[in-house]
Motif scaffolding. Structure first.
Motif, PDB file in Angstrom:
ATOM      1  N   LEU A  93      18.725  16.063  -7.779  1.00 40.64           N
ATOM      2  CA  LEU A  93      20.063  16.657  -7.878  1.00 40.64           C
ATOM      3  C   LEU A  93      21.090  15.756  -8.554  1.00 40.64           C
ATOM      4  CD1 LEU A  93      18.573  18.430  -5.621  1.00 40.64           C
ATOM      5  CD2 LEU A  93      20.887  19.153  -5.090  1.00 40.64           C
ATOM      6  N   SER A  94      20.690  14.554  -8.967  1.00 39.86           N
ATOM      7  CA  SER A  94      21.624  13.648  -9.639  1.00 39.86           C
ATOM      8  C   SER A  94      22.161  14.245 -10.936  1.00 39.86           C
ATOM      9  CB  SER A  94      20.963  12.290  -9.910  1.00 39.86           C
ATOM     10  OG  SER A  94      19.918  12.424 -10.864  1.00 39.86           O
ATOM     11  N   VAL A  95      21.436  15.215 -11.510  1.00 42.97           N
ATOM     12  CA  VAL A  95      21.887  15.859 -12.755  1.00 42.97           C
ATOM     13  C   VAL A  95      23.198  16.625 -12.569  1.00 42.97           C
ATOM     14  CG1 VAL A  95      19.560  16.032 -13.715  1.00 42.97           C
ATOM     15  CG2 VAL A  95      20.491  17.926 -12.360  1.00 42.97           C
TER      16      VAL A  95
ATOM     17  N   TRP B 173      22.358  24.818 -13.814  1.00 41.17           N
ATOM     18  CA  TRP B 173      21.638  24.593 -12.568  1.00 41.17           C
ATOM     19  C   TRP B 173      22.141  25.559 -11.505  1.00 41.17           C
ATOM     20  CZ3 TRP B 173      17.574  21.530 -12.946  1.00 41.17           C
ATOM     21  CH2 TRP B 173      17.550  20.587 -13.969  1.00 41.17           C
ATOM     22  N   ALA B 174      21.253  25.918 -10.581  1.00 35.12           N
ATOM     23  CA  ALA B 174      21.618  26.809  -9.478  1.00 35.12           C
ATOM     24  C   ALA B 174      21.114  26.230  -8.168  1.00 35.12           C
ATOM     25  CB  ALA B 174      21.019  28.196  -9.690  1.00 35.12           C
ATOM     26  N   LEU B 175      21.879  26.468  -7.129  1.00 37.26           N
ATOM     27  CA  LEU B 175      21.520  26.073  -5.775  1.00 37.26           C
ATOM     28  C   LEU B 175      21.587  27.318  -4.913  1.00 37.26           C
ATOM     29  CD1 LEU B 175      20.981  23.729  -3.736  1.00 37.26           C
ATOM     30  CD2 LEU B 175      23.466  23.605  -3.462  1.00 37.26           C
ATOM     31  N   HIS B 176      20.482  27.650  -4.237  1.00 38.89           N
ATOM     32  CA  HIS B 176      20.435  28.792  -3.320  1.00 38.89           C
ATOM     33  C   HIS B 176      20.244  28.240  -1.921  1.00 38.89           C
ATOM     34  CE1 HIS B 176      19.078  31.948  -6.527  1.00 38.89           C
ATOM     35  NE2 HIS B 176      20.240  31.368  -6.819  1.00 38.89           N
ATOM     36  N   VAL B 177      21.156  28.588  -1.016  1.00 38.99           N
ATOM     37  CA  VAL B 177      21.165  28.016   0.338  1.00 38.99           C
ATOM     38  C   VAL B 177      20.951  29.116   1.361  1.00 38.99           C
ATOM     39  CG1 VAL B 177      22.456  26.612   1.977  1.00 38.99           C
ATOM     40  CG2 VAL B 177      22.816  26.282  -0.479  1.00 38.99           C
TER      41      VAL B 177
ATOM     42  N   GLU C 144      12.399  28.756   4.192  1.00 39.19           N
ATOM     43  CA  GLU C 144      13.097  28.052   3.115  1.00 39.19           C
ATOM     44  C   GLU C 144      14.525  27.751   3.545  1.00 39.19           C
ATOM     45  OE1 GLU C 144      14.681  29.140  -1.237  1.00 39.19           O
ATOM     46  OE2 GLU C 144      12.510  29.351  -0.970  1.00 39.19           O
ATOM     47  N   ASP C 145      14.911  26.495   3.369  1.00 41.18           N
ATOM     48  CA  ASP C 145      16.278  26.078   3.672  1.00 41.18           C
ATOM     49  C   ASP C 145      17.161  26.193   2.433  1.00 41.18           C
ATOM     50  OD1 ASP C 145      15.900  25.207   6.453  1.00 41.18           O
ATOM     51  OD2 ASP C 145      14.644  23.638   5.585  1.00 41.18           O
ATOM     52  N   TRP C 146      16.723  25.568   1.342  1.00 40.53           N
ATOM     53  CA  TRP C 146      17.476  25.659   0.091  1.00 40.53           C
ATOM     54  C   TRP C 146      16.553  25.349  -1.081  1.00 40.53           C
ATOM     55  CZ3 TRP C 146      18.031  21.044  -2.681  1.00 40.53           C
ATOM     56  CH2 TRP C 146      17.935  19.848  -1.956  1.00 40.53           C
ATOM     57  N   ARG C 147      16.997  25.816  -2.266  1.00 42.35           N
ATOM     58  CA  ARG C 147      16.251  25.544  -3.497  1.00 42.35           C
ATOM     59  C   ARG C 147      17.226  25.220  -4.613  1.00 42.35           C
ATOM     60  NH1 ARG C 147      12.091  29.000  -5.522  1.00 42.35           N
ATOM     61  NH2 ARG C 147      11.605  29.330  -3.352  1.00 42.35           N
ATOM     62  N   PHE C 148      16.753  24.374  -5.531  1.00 39.37           N
ATOM     63  CA  PHE C 148      17.531  23.920  -6.673  1.00 39.37           C
ATOM     64  C   PHE C 148      16.681  24.126  -7.919  1.00 39.37           C
ATOM     65  CE2 PHE C 148      18.770  20.333  -9.499  1.00 39.37           C
ATOM     66  CZ  PHE C 148      20.079  20.712  -9.718  1.00 39.37           C
ATOM     67  N   PHE C 149      17.282  24.719  -8.960  1.00 44.28           N
ATOM     68  CA  PHE C 149      16.495  25.037 -10.154  1.00 44.28           C
ATOM     69  C   PHE C 149      17.405  25.282 -11.350  1.00 44.28           C
ATOM     70  CE2 PHE C 149      17.516  28.888  -7.946  1.00 44.28           C
ATOM     71  CZ  PHE C 149      17.756  29.836  -8.918  1.00 44.28           C
ATOM     72  N   ALA C 150      16.768  25.309 -12.524  1.00 49.31           N
ATOM     73  CA  ALA C 150      17.454  25.648 -13.770  1.00 49.31           C
ATOM     74  C   ALA C 150      17.159  27.123 -14.046  1.00 49.31           C
ATOM     75  CB  ALA C 150      16.958  24.773 -14.909  1.00 49.31           C
TER      76      ALA C 150
ATOM     77  N   ALA D  58      10.127  26.402 -15.005  1.00 48.06           N
ATOM     78  CA  ALA D  58       9.813  25.115 -14.384  1.00 48.06           C
ATOM     79  C   ALA D  58       9.822  25.310 -12.874  1.00 48.06           C
ATOM     80  CB  ALA D  58      10.847  24.072 -14.792  1.00 48.06           C
ATOM     81  N   ASN D  59       9.136  24.429 -12.169  1.00 52.28           N
ATOM     82  CA  ASN D  59       9.112  24.515 -10.716  1.00 52.28           C
ATOM     83  C   ASN D  59      10.508  24.344 -10.136  1.00 52.28           C
ATOM     84  OD1 ASN D  59       6.394  24.899 -10.644  1.00 52.28           O
ATOM     85  ND2 ASN D  59       5.882  22.818  -9.993  1.00 52.28           N
ATOM     86  N   HIS D  60      10.770  25.065  -9.066  1.00 51.61           N
ATOM     87  CA  HIS D  60      11.996  24.897  -8.309  1.00 51.61           C
ATOM     88  C   HIS D  60      11.782  23.762  -7.316  1.00 51.61           C
ATOM     89  CE1 HIS D  60      13.380  29.342  -8.949  1.00 51.61           C
ATOM     90  NE2 HIS D  60      12.983  28.772 -10.062  1.00 51.61           N
ATOM     91  N   PHE D  61      12.847  23.036  -7.028  1.00 55.08           N
ATOM     92  CA  PHE D  61      12.808  22.006  -5.990  1.00 55.08           C
ATOM     93  C   PHE D  61      13.234  22.690  -4.697  1.00 55.08           C
ATOM     94  CE2 PHE D  61      14.790  18.542  -3.549  1.00 55.08           C
ATOM     95  CZ  PHE D  61      13.698  17.692  -3.467  1.00 55.08           C
ATOM     96  N   VAL D  62      12.320  22.754  -3.721  1.00 57.86           N
ATOM     97  CA  VAL D  62      12.543  23.548  -2.520  1.00 57.86           C
ATOM     98  C   VAL D  62      12.429  22.685  -1.268  1.00 57.86           C
ATOM     99  CG1 VAL D  62      11.727  25.525  -1.161  1.00 57.86           C
ATOM    100  CG2 VAL D  62      11.630  25.601  -3.667  1.00 57.86           C
TER     101      VAL D  62
END
Length: 161
Positions: free
Chosen positions: A12-14, A53-57, A134-140, A145-149
């Protein structure tokens, strides 16, 4: 052994330096877009505006300023009209009426995340820790590409491939 904090911080540093570009919801899930909005085609063939970037919580979260809780996941529970009003209020205060920029991100071994933003705002995400939830996911968005979940408070293994 997976170092969850380090993985969260690295992935998530991006976000540092990017603006919050949209806030919305899908049922009781908070969705946040970061970076310039662009158009993409959904799986259903419709056009949608998304950030870099998107964050789904889908777990506990709150947006806070020093001494004040601005919003929580409870604002999205109940009738869709209530959730729509809450996200409209957030969109107005964090996107349309001012520029809100990500200053830093900090993860934890429990899968928690704090996104520090301008104006002293913080998005604090606390996983429920329920296995297979699922708690949250981060992706482009729109990128193959794989989502970070984070699921059950830990990194979902397919996120690492």
């Amino acid at each position: 052994m997976t170092n969850t904090k380090e993985l969260i911080d690295t992935r998530l540093s991006v976000l540092a330096g990017l603006d919050v570009s949209a806030i919305n919801h899908a049922a009781d899930m908070l969705t946040v877009q970061f970076g310039p909005l662009r158009e993409t085609v959904t799986r259903k063939g419709t056009m949608k505006r998304v950030g870099l970037w998107a964050l789904h919580v889908q777990c506990h979260w709150q947006i806070e300023q020093p001494g004040v809780v601005v919003a929580t996941q409870d604002d999205l529970y109940g009738p869709d009209e209530k959730a729509s009003l809450a996200t409209e209020r957030l969109e107005e205060s964090l996107v349309r009426s001012r520029v809100t920029t990500v200053e830093s991100v900090a993860g934890s071994e429990s899968g928690a995340l704090c996104i520090s933003m301008s104006a002293g705002l913080h998005l604090v995400i606390t996983p429920d820790g329920v296995p297979d939830n699922e708690d949250w996911r981060f992706f482009a968005p729109g990128v193959d590409a794989n989502h970070f979940v984070i699921e059950g408070g830990v990194v979902d293994p397919p996120s690492l491939t």
